[in-house]
Design a protein around this motif. Structure first.
Motif: not given
Length: 345
Positions: A296-297, A293, A306
């Protein structure tokens, strides 16, 4: 371009990302026992289990660090460890994966938190975890240590694209993120909206502010006893939205084989899990999701993308049995392509 293709393209930018992992670090100590070597103790007559192999891994914040490093990101580790043998082993594990441990805080006041996991060989050749032995600190870290942790975090913040907070223990004030440290981090997140702050807390999600929060469905519903089942999607939606409003940022809820839900202002998104076949070991799955996550962000992906990356990485790690698993970029790329096709893996 599909969401999976966007993620795959973004993976090439991971080596340029630097992430602080702040909070609870443990040593995961796996002890492998073959029943054919069991001996009776001469002194007690009880079975003396003969350990023929041991494997060490950095756990909790270390598991997130392992996942980030396996994918190529740079990691600054900030946490506590004792000046003991387990601390030596934890340091060696972090060094082995190339984490920056300059800001780890070592103290003779503490024991290094350790999860000792005896693994017994089964007739079918698999390994089964026996009762675990935990080493813990049962009094809060000194105020001097708490202040040092916050100073270390603030001093390294400019170097980082994101900060991951890992709050492992359910007992208040017995880990790194005490009430005092939490208040300091909340204030830091408020005055630095340019930095991505993300927290994974087992018991205190509702007390963090100005940052992204993640927990699993069991932890979420345990915060509001009687409000519904952890499997009830409507109950999850109600509780997660209440907490999202309190914490003031996006809220991620992992749900095991049911995937992940993402709550942001005015919207709730569901991201399906990657279907896996065969035996699984879910230890570290949440930490793998967190690594995905946050990466991804920081790579500029949407919250939904994400979450997809987090689901993908955790699906790879849970297929690694008897160890705390990680995933590589080639594995993630292939898994995302399988994910897009809807294939079980």
């Amino acid at each position: 371009m599909s969401g999976t293709e966007r993620i795959i393209r973004a993976l090439g930018e991971i080596p340029g990302k630097r992430i602080i992992v702040f909070g609870d670090y443990t040593l995961d100590k796996y002890l492998y026992i073959d029943p054919s070597r069991d001996e009776p103790s001469v002194e007690t007559g009880l079975t003396a289990y003969q350990v023929h192999e041991k494997r060490m891994y950095a756990g909790c914040g270390g598991t997130i660090t392992n996942n980030l490093r396996a994918l190529g990101a740079q990691v600054i580790s900030i946490g506590l460890m004792g000046q003991d043998g387990e601390g030596f082993e934890l340091q060696a594990c972090l060094d082995a994966v190339g984490a920056d441990t300059e800001s780890m805080v070592r103290s003779p006041e503490l024991c290094t938190c350790t999860y000792t996991k005896p693994m017994r060989l089964q007739p079918d050749g698999s390994w089964k975890e026996m009762e675990r032995l935990d080493f813990r600190n049962f009094s809060p870290p000194s105020m001097a240590l708490q202040q040092t942790l916050l100073e270390k975090l603030e001093s390294r913040l400019e170097e980082a694209d994101a900060v991951i907070l890992i709050d492992q223990f359910c007992q208040r004030n017995l880990g790194v993120i005490t009430d005092f440290v939490r208040a300091g981090v909340n204030a830091l997140a408020e005055c630095r909206p340019d930095k991505l702050f993300y927290v994974d807390s087992r018991a205190f999600s509702a007390e963090f502010r100005h940052m992204i929060v993640k927990c699993n469905n069991l932890e979420l519903m345990a915060m509001a006893p009687g409000s519904g089942s952890p499997e009830d999607e409507d109950a999850i939606r109600r509780q997660a939205e209440q907490l999202r409003q309190k914490t003031g940022n996006t809220f991620f809820v992992t749900r095991g084989s049911r995937g992940m839900m993402v709550f942001r202002e005015g919207q709730a998104l569901s991201v399906p899990a990657v279907k896996v076949t065969g035996p699984i070991d879910i230890v570290g799955a949440g930490d793998a999701s967190t690594a995905g996550i946050v990466l991804g962000l920081t790579l500029g992906l949407s919250e939904e993308e994400a979450a997809m990356l987090g689901c993908c990485i955790s699906s790879i790690t849970i297929q690694q049995l008897g160890v705390t698993g990680t995933a590589s970029v080639p594995q993630v790329t292939q898994r995302l392509r399988d994910y897009e096709k809807g294939a079980s893996v």
